[in-house]
Design a protein around this motif. Structure first.
Motif, PDB file in Angstrom:
ATOM      1  N   SER A  44      65.957  31.794  15.768  1.00  0.00           N
ATOM      2  CA  SER A  44      65.129  32.933  16.168  1.00  0.00           C
ATOM      3  C   SER A  44      63.729  32.475  16.533  1.00  0.00           C
ATOM      4  CB  SER A  44      65.050  33.956  15.029  1.00  0.00           C
ATOM      5  OG  SER A  44      64.491  33.345  13.881  1.00  0.00           O
ATOM      6  N   ARG A  45      63.099  33.245  17.381  1.00  0.00           N
ATOM      7  CA  ARG A  45      61.756  32.891  17.849  1.00  0.00           C
ATOM      8  C   ARG A  45      60.735  33.065  16.740  1.00  0.00           C
ATOM      9  NH1 ARG A  45      60.489  36.678  22.518  1.00  0.00           N
ATOM     10  NH2 ARG A  45      61.523  38.132  21.077  1.00  0.00           N
ATOM     11  N   GLN A  46      59.825  32.127  16.668  1.00  0.00           N
ATOM     12  CA  GLN A  46      58.753  32.196  15.679  1.00  0.00           C
ATOM     13  C   GLN A  46      57.469  31.650  16.287  1.00  0.00           C
ATOM     14  OE1 GLN A  46      60.222  29.720  12.505  1.00  0.00           O
ATOM     15  NE2 GLN A  46      59.246  27.902  13.310  1.00  0.00           N
ATOM     16  N   HIS A  47      56.385  32.032  15.662  1.00  0.00           N
ATOM     17  CA  HIS A  47      55.065  31.635  16.156  1.00  0.00           C
ATOM     18  C   HIS A  47      54.211  31.193  14.978  1.00  0.00           C
ATOM     19  CE1 HIS A  47      51.265  31.613  18.261  1.00  0.00           C
ATOM     20  NE2 HIS A  47      50.777  32.503  17.411  1.00  0.00           N
ATOM     21  N   ASP A  48      53.569  30.032  15.105  1.00  0.00           N
ATOM     22  CA  ASP A  48      52.689  29.523  14.051  1.00  0.00           C
ATOM     23  C   ASP A  48      51.296  30.098  14.250  1.00  0.00           C
ATOM     24  OD1 ASP A  48      54.725  28.048  12.993  1.00  0.00           O
ATOM     25  OD2 ASP A  48      54.210  26.201  14.059  1.00  0.00           O
ATOM     26  N   TYR A  49      50.851  30.835  13.239  1.00  0.00           N
ATOM     27  CA  TYR A  49      49.522  31.451  13.286  1.00  0.00           C
ATOM     28  C   TYR A  49      48.612  30.707  12.317  1.00  0.00           C
ATOM     29  CZ  TYR A  49      45.763  34.828  12.678  1.00  0.00           C
ATOM     30  OH  TYR A  49      44.541  35.425  12.604  1.00  0.00           O
ATOM     31  N   TRP A  50      47.602  30.033  12.837  1.00  0.00           N
ATOM     32  CA  TRP A  50      46.668  29.250  12.021  1.00  0.00           C
ATOM     33  C   TRP A  50      45.547  30.174  11.541  1.00  0.00           C
ATOM     34  CZ3 TRP A  50      47.533  24.319  10.483  1.00  0.00           C
ATOM     35  CH2 TRP A  50      48.534  23.620  11.143  1.00  0.00           C
ATOM     36  N   VAL A  51      45.537  30.407  10.239  1.00  0.00           N
ATOM     37  CA  VAL A  51      44.502  31.266   9.653  1.00  0.00           C
ATOM     38  C   VAL A  51      43.220  30.482   9.446  1.00  0.00           C
ATOM     39  CG1 VAL A  51      43.918  32.748   7.706  1.00  0.00           C
ATOM     40  CG2 VAL A  51      46.267  32.655   8.541  1.00  0.00           C
ATOM     41  N   LEU A  52      43.336  29.286   8.877  1.00  0.00           N
ATOM     42  CA  LEU A  52      42.175  28.414   8.651  1.00  0.00           C
ATOM     43  C   LEU A  52      42.276  27.215   9.577  1.00  0.00           C
ATOM     44  CD1 LEU A  52      41.929  28.465   4.752  1.00  0.00           C
ATOM     45  CD2 LEU A  52      40.742  29.911   6.399  1.00  0.00           C
ATOM     46  N   LYS A  53      41.156  26.893  10.227  1.00  0.00           N
ATOM     47  CA  LYS A  53      41.141  25.816  11.227  1.00  0.00           C
ATOM     48  C   LYS A  53      39.990  24.855  10.941  1.00  0.00           C
ATOM     49  CE  LYS A  53      42.637  29.277  14.575  1.00  0.00           C
ATOM     50  NZ  LYS A  53      42.294  29.981  15.845  1.00  0.00           N
ATOM     51  N   GLY A  54      40.067  24.174   9.818  1.00  0.00           N
ATOM     52  CA  GLY A  54      39.015  23.209   9.482  1.00  0.00           C
ATOM     53  C   GLY A  54      37.944  23.808   8.592  1.00  0.00           C
ATOM     54  N   MET A  55      38.346  24.580   7.594  1.00  0.00           N
ATOM     55  CA  MET A  55      37.394  25.201   6.667  1.00  0.00           C
ATOM     56  C   MET A  55      36.762  24.119   5.806  1.00  0.00           C
ATOM     57  SD  MET A  55      36.338  28.223   6.186  1.00  0.00           S
ATOM     58  CE  MET A  55      35.197  28.988   5.062  1.00  0.00           C
ATOM     59  N   ASP A  56      35.441  24.200   5.641  1.00  0.00           N
ATOM     60  CA  ASP A  56      34.722  23.148   4.932  1.00  0.00           C
ATOM     61  C   ASP A  56      33.502  23.764   4.244  1.00  0.00           C
ATOM     62  OD1 ASP A  56      33.783  20.815   3.963  1.00  0.00           O
ATOM     63  OD2 ASP A  56      33.534  19.795   5.888  1.00  0.00           O
ATOM     64  N   PHE A  57      33.508  23.794   2.897  1.00  0.00           N
ATOM     65  CA  PHE A  57      32.344  24.268   2.149  1.00  0.00           C
ATOM     66  C   PHE A  57      32.436  23.768   0.717  1.00  0.00           C
ATOM     67  CE2 PHE A  57      35.513  27.536   1.407  1.00  0.00           C
ATOM     68  CZ  PHE A  57      35.347  27.857   0.073  1.00  0.00           C
ATOM     69  N   TYR A  58      31.376  23.958  -0.040  1.00  0.00           N
ATOM     70  CA  TYR A  58      31.331  23.570  -1.443  1.00  0.00           C
ATOM     71  C   TYR A  58      30.606  24.657  -2.229  1.00  0.00           C
ATOM     72  CZ  TYR A  58      26.407  22.483  -0.785  1.00  0.00           C
ATOM     73  OH  TYR A  58      25.070  22.590  -0.518  1.00  0.00           O
ATOM     74  N   VAL A  59      30.862  24.691  -3.532  1.00  0.00           N
ATOM     75  CA  VAL A  59      30.188  25.616  -4.434  1.00  0.00           C
ATOM     76  C   VAL A  59      29.724  24.825  -5.646  1.00  0.00           C
ATOM     77  CG1 VAL A  59      30.366  27.733  -5.788  1.00  0.00           C
ATOM     78  CG2 VAL A  59      31.676  27.507  -3.665  1.00  0.00           C
ATOM     79  N   GLN A  60      28.433  24.855  -5.924  1.00  0.00           N
ATOM     80  CA  GLN A  60      27.902  24.135  -7.065  1.00  0.00           C
ATOM     81  C   GLN A  60      28.199  24.876  -8.363  1.00  0.00           C
ATOM     82  OE1 GLN A  60      23.738  23.573  -6.296  1.00  0.00           O
ATOM     83  NE2 GLN A  60      24.070  21.910  -4.842  1.00  0.00           N
TER      84      GLN A  60
END
Length: 447
Positions: A35-51
């Motif tokens: 069956s047909r399917q489609h890849d949906y990228w939600v995050l595309k290189g998320m980059d952060f930090y929390v101290q």
């Protein structure tokens, strides 16, 4: 991982599969395995930090990946690419009643949900009274939670999550808990948790709540962190962009509506022309039948009346067309004036923002100049102190040299004195020998 950070998200990618074919049975699923399917990228290189001890808010439009980030941090799902490191015990409030069993009582669900967060039975019992007291559900705590309202659900979940004493607290869109007084109570508790050093990550569309709680805000757009910084500054650009998108969508809808109106007007004009042609043909045929020929001469009066009627009808249609054009022109003028006003407001907002930023830059430059002046004065003072220290060192060296010379002279004088003492001791010894000799000679003479 940096020891000062509680969370580090580095170059994270996450995708979900969208299937176009919905299989309602096992047979359909087996037969349509391609069956047909489609890849949906939600995050595309998320980059952060929390101290550690920092409160951070995540903002953005629906579907940008905020809740997905929290699920990745709680390890409900895992990234396809990149790395996520979390340092400490995590407590999360992601969905209403997540981890609760509807047939169990509120008390039993406290034990169940707290054990999911990693507490043993003794730790739960130590916190049990505080959890029940904060939830304000004392009289309902032994009832099945399927009988609870959504607000009671939320109170119990929130009370368990904030009393786990976790190192990291994750909250997703559930800050509006209970009534107004209970919301205030929850805000005060969150502020106390923040002051105690707990790391907090909040996802919310209520930017005013984030500004009250968080130290930093991260704007997520298309799966990436587009902007981060002080919440009020980030939220200004975020809200302005959202408003601009809304106006763009409204302009698009207005353009489609105007295009549809023009098509309807063209269809109306074509139908009107078709009706006029059909009427003209009918009138012509009716004229031939009614008037006929009189000795080969047509009825001139009838033709003139028919021509006047056609001219009157044509003028009437032109008046209607002119009224329609005027109405369209008025609508277009109103639309253009409204668009110009909105664009002027947006332009004025950006001008005010640019002026404010220029003032901030000027203040920063003035502060930098003041700091440079302080640094120069400090350097001059240090140089002067170094110069004074050098002069003091040279003076001390001269004093030491003089003392050394004086000591040398004293040592020489002492040496001379020692030689003089030795010479005197030698003379004294000779005198004593002479005296002893005289004494001995005198004694011999007496004998």
């Amino acid at each position: 991982m940096n020891t000062d950070n509680a969370i580090e998200v580095k170059d994270v990618y996450k995708k979900f599969k969208n299937y176009f074919d919905k299989n309602r049975s096992l047979k359909e699923k087996v037969l349509s395995h391609n069956s047909r399917q489609h890849d949906y990228w939600v995050l595309k290189g998320m980059d952060f930090y929390v101290q550690k001890g920092e409160a951070v808010g995540l903002v953005g439009r629906n579907g940008c990946g905020k809740s997905t980030c929290l699920k990745l941090l709680t390890k409900i799902i895992y990234p396809d690419k990149g790395s996520i490191q979390v340092n400490g015990r995590v407590s999360s409030l992601l969905e209403l009643g997540a981890g609760f069993h509807p047939d169990l009582s509120g008390m039993e669900n406290i034990y169940l949900n707290a054990s999911v967060f990693g507490l043993n039975r003794r730790e739960i019992e130590n916190r049990l009274d505080e959890i029940v007291r904060f939830s304000e559900l004392e009289e309902f705590i032994h009832h099945p939670i399927r009988t609870y309202s959504s607000g009671m659900y939320m109170k119990l979940a929130f009370s368990v999550a904030i009393n786990v004493d976790a190192d990291i607290l994750l909250i997703d869109e559930i800050l509006g808990v209970g009534d107004v007084s209970y919301q205030k109570k929850c805000f005060e508790k969150l502020l106390d948790i923040r002051k105690s050093g707990t790391t907090i990550v909040i996802v919310s569309h209520a930017v005013n709540q984030i500004e009250k709680i968080c130290d930093r805000s991260i704007w997520i757009e298309n799966g990436k962190n587009r902007l981060e910084g002080v919440p009020k500054e980030v939220h200004k650009y975020y809200l302005a962009t959202m408003e601009e998108g809304r106006l763009r969508q409204k302009r698009k809808e207005d353009e489609q509506r105007r295009h549809k109106m023009e098509q309807e007007q063209e269809e109306f004009a074509e139908r009107r022309q078709e009706i006029q042609n059909r009427k003209r043909k009918q009138d012509h045929a009716r004229q031939k039948e009614s008037t006929g020929q009189k000795n080969g001469v047509p009825d001139v009066q009838q033709l003139l009346r028919q021509e006047e009627m056609e001219i009157h009808f044509q003028r009437k249609m032109e008046e209607i067309a002119n009224e329609k054009r005027q109405e369209q022109q008025v609508v277009c003028d109103k639309y253009i004036k409204k668009e110009i006003l909105q664009q002027d407001q947006i332009l004025q907002f950006y001008k005010n923002e640019a002026e404010r930023l220029q003032l901030v830059i000027d203040e920063k430059e003035a502060e930098a100049g003041r700091l440079n002046s302080v640094i120069r004065q400090r350097d001059i003072r240090i140089q002067r102190e170094q110069q004074l220290s050098e002069e003091e060192r040279q003076r001390l060296e001269r004093i030491i040299f003089q003392k050394d010379e004086e000591i040398g002279r004293i040592d020489l004088a002492v040496l001379q004195k020692d030689e003089e003492i030795a010479r005197l001791n030698h003379v004294i010894a000779e005198k004593e020998e002479r005296i002893n000799g005289l004494i001995f000679t005198a004694g011999a003479d007496c004998c």
